[in-house]
Design an enzyme around this catalytic site. Sequence first.
Site, PDB file in Angstrom:
ATOM      1  N   ASP A 111       0.888  -1.268  -0.126  1.00  0.00           N
ATOM      2  CA  ASP A 111      -0.010  -0.053   0.006  1.00  0.00           C
ATOM      3  C   ASP A 111       0.937   1.177  -0.049  1.00  0.00           C
ATOM      4  O   ASP A 111       1.776   1.434   0.740  1.00  0.00           O
ATOM      5  CB  ASP A 111      -0.824  -0.117   1.261  1.00  0.00           C
ATOM      6  N   HIS A 131      -3.337  13.937   0.594  1.00  0.00           N
ATOM      7  CA  HIS A 131      -3.704  13.243   1.881  1.00  0.00           C
ATOM      8  C   HIS A 131      -2.459  13.228   2.731  1.00  0.00           C
ATOM      9  O   HIS A 131      -2.653  13.437   3.918  1.00  0.00           O
ATOM     10  CB  HIS A 131      -3.967  11.653   1.336  1.00  0.00           C
ATOM     11  N   ARG A 133       1.766  17.380  12.807  1.00  0.00           N
ATOM     12  CA  ARG A 133       2.883  18.301  12.818  1.00  0.00           C
ATOM     13  C   ARG A 133       2.642  19.436  11.861  1.00  0.00           C
ATOM     14  O   ARG A 133       2.949  19.615  10.749  1.00  0.00           O
ATOM     15  CB  ARG A 133       4.163  17.479  12.105  1.00  0.00           C
ATOM     16  N   GLU A 184     -10.550   4.094   3.848  1.00  0.00           N
ATOM     17  CA  GLU A 184      -9.572   4.940   2.815  1.00  0.00           C
ATOM     18  C   GLU A 184      -9.838   4.616   1.522  1.00  0.00           C
ATOM     19  O   GLU A 184      -9.816   3.541   1.315  1.00  0.00           O
ATOM     20  CB  GLU A 184      -7.861   4.818   3.196  1.00  0.00           C
ATOM     21  N   ASP A 204      -9.281   0.467   2.045  1.00  0.00           N
ATOM     22  CA  ASP A 204      -8.174   0.050   3.007  1.00  0.00           C
ATOM     23  C   ASP A 204      -8.539   0.546   4.548  1.00  0.00           C
ATOM     24  O   ASP A 204      -8.473   1.578   5.102  1.00  0.00           O
ATOM     25  CB  ASP A 204      -6.612   0.930   2.926  1.00  0.00           C
ATOM     26  N   GLN A 246      -3.574   2.277  15.068  1.00  0.00           N
ATOM     27  CA  GLN A 246      -2.590   3.053  14.257  1.00  0.00           C
ATOM     28  C   GLN A 246      -1.664   4.139  14.948  1.00  0.00           C
ATOM     29  O   GLN A 246      -0.235   3.838  15.066  1.00  0.00           O
ATOM     30  CB  GLN A 246      -3.329   3.617  12.968  1.00  0.00           C
ATOM     31  N   TYR A 277       2.268   2.677  15.456  1.00  0.00           N
ATOM     32  CA  TYR A 277       2.869   2.937  13.959  1.00  0.00           C
ATOM     33  C   TYR A 277       4.520   3.319  14.007  1.00  0.00           C
ATOM     34  O   TYR A 277       5.050   3.243  13.075  1.00  0.00           O
ATOM     35  CB  TYR A 277       2.123   3.785  13.108  1.00  0.00           C
ATOM     36  N   THR A 334      -4.768   6.874  -0.041  1.00  0.00           N
ATOM     37  CA  THR A 334      -5.965   7.488   0.063  1.00  0.00           C
ATOM     38  C   THR A 334      -6.122   8.606  -1.142  1.00  0.00           C
ATOM     39  O   THR A 334      -4.909   9.462  -1.081  1.00  0.00           O
ATOM     40  CB  THR A 334      -6.275   7.995   1.577  1.00  0.00           C
TER      41      THR A 334
HETATM   42 CA    CA Z   1      -3.961   3.028   2.756  1.00  0.00          CA
END
Ligand code: CA
Length: 459
Positions: free
Chosen positions: A139, A146, A155, A216, A250, A257, A261, A377
């Site tokens: 992916d 996005h 951020r 997504e 997705d 996440q 992540y 996305t």
């Molecule tokens: Ca994705």
Amino acid sequence: MPYAIDETHDPKLESWVESANDPNTDFPIQNLPLCLAGCPTKQLSMMTTRVGDFLVDFDVLSAAELIEDTSCETGGVCWNYVRAMNPVWRTAKIRKRLSELLHKDNPELRDNKKLREEALTPIAECKMYQPIRFGDYTDFYASLNHATNVGSMFRPDNPLLPNYKWIPVGYHGRASSIVPSGTVITRPVGQQAPAEGAVGSENRPTFGPCKLLDYEMEMGAIIGRGNDLGKPVTMAEAEDHILGLCILNDWSARDLQKWEYVPLGPFLAKNFASTVSPYIVTMEALAPFRCPAMERPTSDPQPLPHLDAPANREAGGIDITVEVHLASKQMRDTGLEPIRLSKGNFRDMYWTVAQMIAHHTSNGCNLQPGDLLGSGTISGTTRDSRGSLLELTWDGDPFANPPVLVPGTQRTPIELPTGETRKFIADGDEIIMRAYCEREGFRRIGFGECRGIIQPAVS
Ligand code: CA
């Protein structure tokens, strides 16, 4: 680009299958997608194409010698759909032949009642499977809009990391949990970060049903021709390796996440399910809808030479409108139509599919027939073109003038016609994705739908 516009794209072509001539169908004779279906009147699953409201069985046509034999040409790797893949289809022979056979003036199949009834099955009698058994799944994160939206939430001063404009960022996903449209999705369970400011014994993660479930909106590219290990695919060759595109949802667990992540990227937040639409719209069918790759602002670097090609700049993009709709259980129960959440376009991607393939193989990694590459996305610069709820309900707008950059937690819920509201997906919600191509002078074609209803987590 290896895909040319030819007589099969003629907008005047009509079929003797009447429903294919409906201006609103996704499946006119100009489309002819690849799909796999199960049907009560046949013993085996069928390799088919769809025209109007019918599926056309390739095996029946090849047994009757109406099309070339579509059996395995890929060195014995004959699992499910691969035998219909390159090189037979790529030479566009079968597309041309199907276009002839289904043409309104062609009597070969039209006037052979017995064969016609054997070869054509109404879609309503069939169950659509995923169009291929996917081997590997990667992916990407190819939409700058996005990446800017998501980056801005966390951020605000520095939304894009330094590699973004040099590398089509991606991660290896999981193929085993890819499911066809219509499969019910169970809300995932997992670890969520400790509450902000929690101290002492409270400062520990919790484990439970995902609270921030999202979709997504992506397109998936299906690899039709692999490359040998150690042999990168060049930009000039990249499109030759794609069989076609499908819609990809997705599904994403945002709270899982956020906690998991760092530092290796998404894991359990993504691999519980990904839904695909049942039709592979071939690259041949998409030829009329090619467009320039997204033009990079002059302040952006140009890609390194191995990710750049004049043909890609000129026609590496694909003009595909993508829409996401939602229907809550209460909406369905009261007969309300789904509401549209967003409308975007695949041409707005910062990286093209060819660049994803060239990058993926640039280290010698071998792609194989049946691999799926998700685009990431698809989001535009306007609020109504954002391809996930993470972005859609977020109050910030990095593309406003001046930009509005607010922390990721400030959200305005979407109101449903029942009075319900959503910041993320609730149990019972159905997410419906659609995609289609339109261009003046050509017949509209579509990708069908990619649907999934969320059921409660396993307790
Ligand atoms: Ca994705």
